[in-house]
Design a protein around this motif. Structure first.
Motif, short mmCIF file in Angstrom:
data_model
loop_
_atom_site.label_atom_id
_atom_site.label_comp_id
_atom_site.label_asym_id
_atom_site.label_seq_id
_atom_site.Cartn_x
_atom_site.Cartn_y
_atom_site.Cartn_z
N LEU A 38 -27.07 27.03 31.67
CA LEU A 38 -26.02 28.04 31.82
C LEU A 38 -26.32 29.02 32.94
O LEU A 38 -25.41 29.59 33.54
CB LEU A 38 -25.84 28.81 30.51
N ARG A 89 -13.72 26.90 28.53
CA ARG A 89 -15.01 27.58 28.45
C ARG A 89 -16.09 26.68 29.02
O ARG A 89 -15.87 25.52 29.31
CB ARG A 89 -15.34 27.92 26.99
N LEU A 90 -17.28 27.23 29.15
CA LEU A 90 -18.42 26.45 29.60
C LEU A 90 -18.84 25.49 28.49
O LEU A 90 -18.52 25.71 27.32
CB LEU A 90 -19.58 27.38 29.96
N PRO A 91 -19.61 24.45 28.83
CA PRO A 91 -20.05 23.52 27.78
C PRO A 91 -20.86 24.25 26.72
O PRO A 91 -21.68 25.10 27.03
CB PRO A 91 -20.93 22.52 28.54
N ALA A 92 -20.60 23.93 25.46
CA ALA A 92 -21.33 24.56 24.37
C ALA A 92 -22.33 23.60 23.73
O ALA A 92 -23.35 24.02 23.20
CB ALA A 92 -20.35 25.08 23.32
N VAL A 93 -22.01 22.32 23.77
CA VAL A 93 -22.88 21.33 23.13
C VAL A 93 -23.01 20.12 24.05
O VAL A 93 -22.27 19.98 25.03
CB VAL A 93 -22.31 20.89 21.77
N ASP A 110 -24.54 19.92 30.39
CA ASP A 110 -25.86 20.38 29.97
C ASP A 110 -26.90 19.36 30.44
O ASP A 110 -26.62 18.15 30.49
CB ASP A 110 -25.89 20.50 28.44
#
Lengths: 318, 391
Positions: free
Chosen positions: B115, B129-133, B193
C-alpha cells in the motif's frame, strides 16, 4: 492642512499595517500556528485498529482519550478465526496503527493488504518463546510435506507475555505521537502493576502439579508459565461431545486423572453432568479474546485467577 | 519609412505563392533546431522526472538500466530476481517498497507491491478502493479505459508461456478500484498485493480442505497426522470470499521473489548509510540512483541530438543561401520594375530600402511562424512523445 478623506485613508492603512505586523510576529513565534493541517494532526485522536480484545484493552488503557481504538469483530465470534470483509479490511488500512497479536493469531492478516509501516506485531519481542503445537501435515506435488498450523496464540494468558505485549503497544503509541509519551508511560506503568499482580497471584495459587484438563487447546501459555499440569481435548462449550470424544476423554483420564476441566465459556448442562459422572468439575477460564459481556479484561482475568485458586484450594488431594 | 514598408508589403501580398514558400522555408529553418531542442528537453524532463522522484532502487546484480526501466516504467524483461528478505532488511530505518513486476494481463504489466506505493506516488482512487485482500486489483486509468473495465469486473493474468502447461496458472482477479489519471506509467499498470503475484506464480495456492470428507478422492495416503494428496486435488484459479481462507503459502516468505525495492531514506545520512551497505562487491544485490542511470541514458540520446542539430544547421545554412539566391535572382528579374521606380522619382536608397524591407518582412514572418510552431511543440510535444513511446 490635510483633507479629512486623505487623513482617514492614512489612518486605515496604518491600522492595517500594524495588524499585519503583529500577525507576522505571531507566525514567526509559532510557525505551526498558521498551519491548520499540522494543528489538526497533533490534536486529532490516534486511530488504532486491533485484532483482539486484550490489545483493545491495552491500547485504550494506555492511550486514554487521546486514542480511538476500533475492534470490528462482532461479539460472540472468536477473533482468531474471524474473516473480515474487504470493506472492514479497507477500514484497517485507514488506521494510524494496526496492533497484531502475532503467533499466527488472526490468519486473515496474511491474506489481507495492510500497510506494513503501520503494523505492530505485539509478540515480536518474544517470538522465540512461541509454543508450537502438533498439526496435520499434507503434501501434494513436488514441494513435499507442509503443515497448516500451528503456533499457540493465546499469548496474553501468560501475564508476563501480556505485559510485553502491552509494552509494545506503549512504544508504538509513543513512536507515533511522541508528545503523549509522558502520560502514556504513567498509564502503562499502572497497567504493568495490575498485570504483575495477576501474575504473582496466580503463581502463588498454583501450588502443585495436580492434573487439569482444558476443553480446548488454548491454555498452553497459561500452563507453561504457571506450571499447570494441563492436557487438552477438543470440546466446544455449546456442543455436546460425541461418543468418540467421550471415549478419548476416558482414555486420557486413565493417564491424566483430572478433577477439573477449564472451559472458554459456560458449557452445556448436559456436558457438565456427564463430566461430573466422570468425576470432573467444570470451571470457566475465559481467555477473553473478544469483548466480555460484563467488566473488562482485568475483571475477567481476576475472575479466572480466583477460579483457579479455588481449584487448587478446594481439593488438597490429587 | 512607412511608405517603404507599405510598398514592400504590397509586393509580397501580390506574389502570394512566392511569399508563402519563402516564409515557410525561413520558418522551418529557424524552427527545426529549436523545436528539436524543445522536444528533446521535454522528453528528458519526462523521463527524468520519475527517476528523480525515486531516490534509490535496490535489485539483484545485473543491468542497472533494465532494473530501472522495469521498476519505474514497468518495461523491459524483468530483471534478476531477489528475495523478499531484502525489502525487510532495508526497511529498518527507512521506507522500503517491494515490487514484483513480472506478469501481465492482456499486455498490461501486473505490479505486485504494498500500500505504501500508492502514497509514495501520490496515486488516488477515482472509483472503488485499493485492494484489501489477495486476489483484488486496482487498475491504472488508461488500462481501465483500454479494457473498458469497471469496479467489480475481473481481469485474468496471462500465462507466461503457452507451451508450459504445468507453469503459471492464470488467476482471475476482481477489480476493486480504478485510479485517477496521473500522467505516468502507473496509468498503464494493474496493481495487486505482492502476495497475489506470488499466487500467480504458484508459490501460494488454495485448494480443498484435505481433511474434509469431500476431498477423499484426492487423497493418496493418510497416516495419523500426515496426508498425501494426488494431482486431482482442486486448486482454485480465483480467490473468492468463500475459498480465501484456504489460500496459503509454502515455505518462508522471506525467500519469496521480488524484482526490486524502492528505498526512500529519511534523510541524506540514512541514504549514505544505505548505499554504503551495498558498496561491497560481495552479495547478490546492488543499489542504484535511477536519476543517474537515466542521465547516462539521456547523455547517449543527447549525443545523437547534437549530430541531428549539426545536420539541421547545415541544412538551414544551405536553405538560407538558397533563399538569398532567390532574392538576388528576383532582383535581376525586377530590373524593369526598379527602372520604373527610378523614373517616377524614387531614389536609389528608397528602392534599396523597399527591397531590403521585403527581405526583412519575409525573415520576420518566418521567425513568427517558427515561434508559433515552437509554442505548439512545447504544448503538445509531451503528448506526442508519450503516444509514440506507448506505440
Amino acid at each position: 492642512m490635510m483633507p479629512n478623506q486623505v487623513k482617514k485613508r492614512l489612518e486605515l492603512w496604518a491600522a492595517l499595517a500594524i495588524i499585519g505586523f503583529l500577525t507576522a510576529c505571531q507566525q514567526a513565534v509559532s510557525p505551526e500556528a498558521g498551519d491548520p493541517q499540522k494543528q489538526q494532526a497533533s490534536t486529532a485522536k490516534l486511530q488504532i485498529y486491533v485484532v483482539n480484545y486484550p490489545l483493545q484493552y491495552f491500547a485504550q488503557r494506555i492511550g486514554g482519550d487521546q486514542v480511538r481504538v476500533e475492534f470490528p469483530v462482532p461479539s460472540g465470534l472468536d477473533p482468531a478465526f474471524f474473516s473480515p470483509s474487504p470493506e472492514i479490511v479497507s477500514a484497517y488500512q485507514g488506521a494510524d496503527l494496526i496492533l497484531l497479536n502475532g503467533a499466527g493469531y488472526a490468519e486473515w492478516v496474511s491474506r489481507a493488504t495492510l500497510p506494513g509501516s503501520k503494523l505492530v506485531n505485539t509478540s515480536q519481542p518474544f517470538q522465540d518463546e512461541y509454543i508450537l503445537e502438533d498439526a496435520v501435515t499434507h503434501s501434494h506435488g513436488p514441494e513435499g510435506d507442509h503443515s497448516h498450523g500451528q503456533i499457540a496464540f493465546t499469548t496474553w494468558l501468560d501475564f508476563t507475555l501480556a505485559l510485553k505485549q502491552a509494552r509494545q503497544v506503549f512504544q508504538a503509541l509513543a513512536t507515533a505521537r511522541p508528545e503523549g509519551e509522558t502520560i502514556w508511560r504513567q498509564r502503562f506503568e499502572d497497567l504493568e502493576r495490575d498485570l504483575l499482580e495477576l501474575d504473582s497471584t496466580l503463581n502463588r495459587a498454583v501450588t502443585d502439579t495436580r492434573p487439569i484438563l482444558g476443553s480446548h487447546p488454548v491454555y498452553q501459555y497459561l500452563a507453561r508459565r504457571y506450571q499447570i499440569n494441563l492436557r487438552s481435548v477438543h470440546f466446544e462449550p455449546g456442543e455436546y461431545p460425541d461418543e468418540r470424544s467421550w471415549r478419548e476423554l476416558k482414555q486420557l483420564l486413565e493417564q491424566h486423572p483430572a478433577k477439573w476441566m477449564l472451559w472458554e465459556d459456560q458449557p452445556l448442562e448436559t456436558t457438565v453432568a456427564t463430566l461430573q459422572q466422570l468425576g470432573v468439575q467444570s470451571l470457566v477460564f475465559d481467555p477473553c479474546g473478544n469483548t466480555p459481556q460484563q467488566g473488562d479484561f482485568l475483571d475477567v482475568m481476576r475472575s479466572n485467577v480466583n477460579g483457579l485458586r479455588k481449584v487448587f484450594g478446594q481439593d488438597s488431594s490429587h | 519609412m512607412i511608405e517603404t514598408f507599405y510598398m514592400a508589403w504590397r509586393y509580397l501580398a501580390f506574389h502570394k505563392l512566392k511569399t508563402f514558400i519563402l516564409v515557410t522555408s525561413v520558418g522551418l529553418i529557424v524552427y527545426l533546431p529549436i523545436g528539436l531542442r524543445v522536444l528533446v528537453d521535454q522528453s528528458s524532463r519526462q523521463l527524468t522526472a520519475r527517476a528523480q522522484a525515486t531516490p534509490l532502487v535496490i535489485g539483484a546484480k545485473g543491468s542497472q538500466l533494465e532494473l530501472v526501466l522495469n521498476t519505474l516504467y514497468f518495461r523491459s524483461d524483468y530483471p534478476e530476481i531477489q528475495r523478499y528478505q531484502e525489502s525487510i532488511r532495508v526497511s529498518d530505518s527507512r521506507l522500503a517498497i517491494p515490487l514484483y513486476v513480472r506478469f501481465h494481463s492482456q499486455g498490461h504489466p501486473i505490479v505486485g507491491t504494498t500500500l505504501e506505493y500508492f502514497d509514495f506516488r501520490a496515486l488516488k482512487v477515482r472509483s472503488g478502493r485499493l485492494p484489501a485482500v489477495i486476489g483484488e486489483c486496482v487498475l491504472g486509468a488508461r488500462v481501465a479505459a483500454a479494457l473498458q473495465a469497471q469496479v467489480g469486473d475481473d481481469v485474468i493474468s496471462s500465462p507466461e508461456n503457452l507451451f508450459d502447461l504445468a507453469g503459471v496458472y492464470p488467476l482471475k482477479m476482481r477489480i476493486s478500484g480504478i485510479l485517477e489519471f496521473s500522467d505516468s506509467p502507473d496509468d498503464d499498470a494493474i496493481f495487486v498485493d505482492l502476495k497475489t503475484t506470488w499466487i500467480i506464480e504458484g508459490l501460494g495456492h488454495g485448494h480443498q480442505d484435505l481433511t474434509a470428507p469431500e476431498a477423499a478422492s484426492g487423497i493418496l495416503a493418510r497416516e495419523e497426522d500426515r496426508i498425501v494428496a494426488n494431482a486431482s486435488v482442486v486448486q482454485y484459479s480465483e480467490i473468492t470470499q468463500d475459498n480465501m481462507d484456504s489460500f496459503h503459502f509454502h515455505g518462508d516468505l522471506l525467500d519469496y521473489p521480488i524484482t526490486a525495492v524502492i528505498a526512500v531514506p529519511h534523510d541524506q545520512k540514512s541514504a549514505a548509510i544505505l548505499q554504503g551497505r551495498y558498496l561491497s562487491s560481495e552479495g547478490g544485490a546492488q543499489i542504484v540512483r535511477p536519476s543517474r542511470v537515466m542521465e547516462e541514458l539521456l547523455d547517449t540520446v543527447l549525443t545523437v541530438q547534437n549530430f541531428v542539430m549539426a545536420g539541421a544547421i547545415v541544412v538551414g545554412l544551405a536553405t538560407l543561401a538558397t533563399v538569398t539566391l532567390v532574392f538576388l535572382l528576383s532582383l535581376r528579374l525586377r530590373r524593369r520594375e526598379m527602372e520604373t521606380l527610378f523614373k517616377i522619382g524614387g531614389g536609389r536608397l528608397n528602392v534599396a530600402a523597399v527591397m531590403a524591407s521585403e527581405m526583412v518582412a519575409v525573415l520576420v514572418l518566418g521567425t513568427v511562424l517558427a515561434g508559433g510552431l515552437t509554442l505548439l511543440t512545447s504544448q503538445l510535444g509531451s503528448l506526442v512523445i508519450r503516444t509514440l513511446v506507448r506505440m
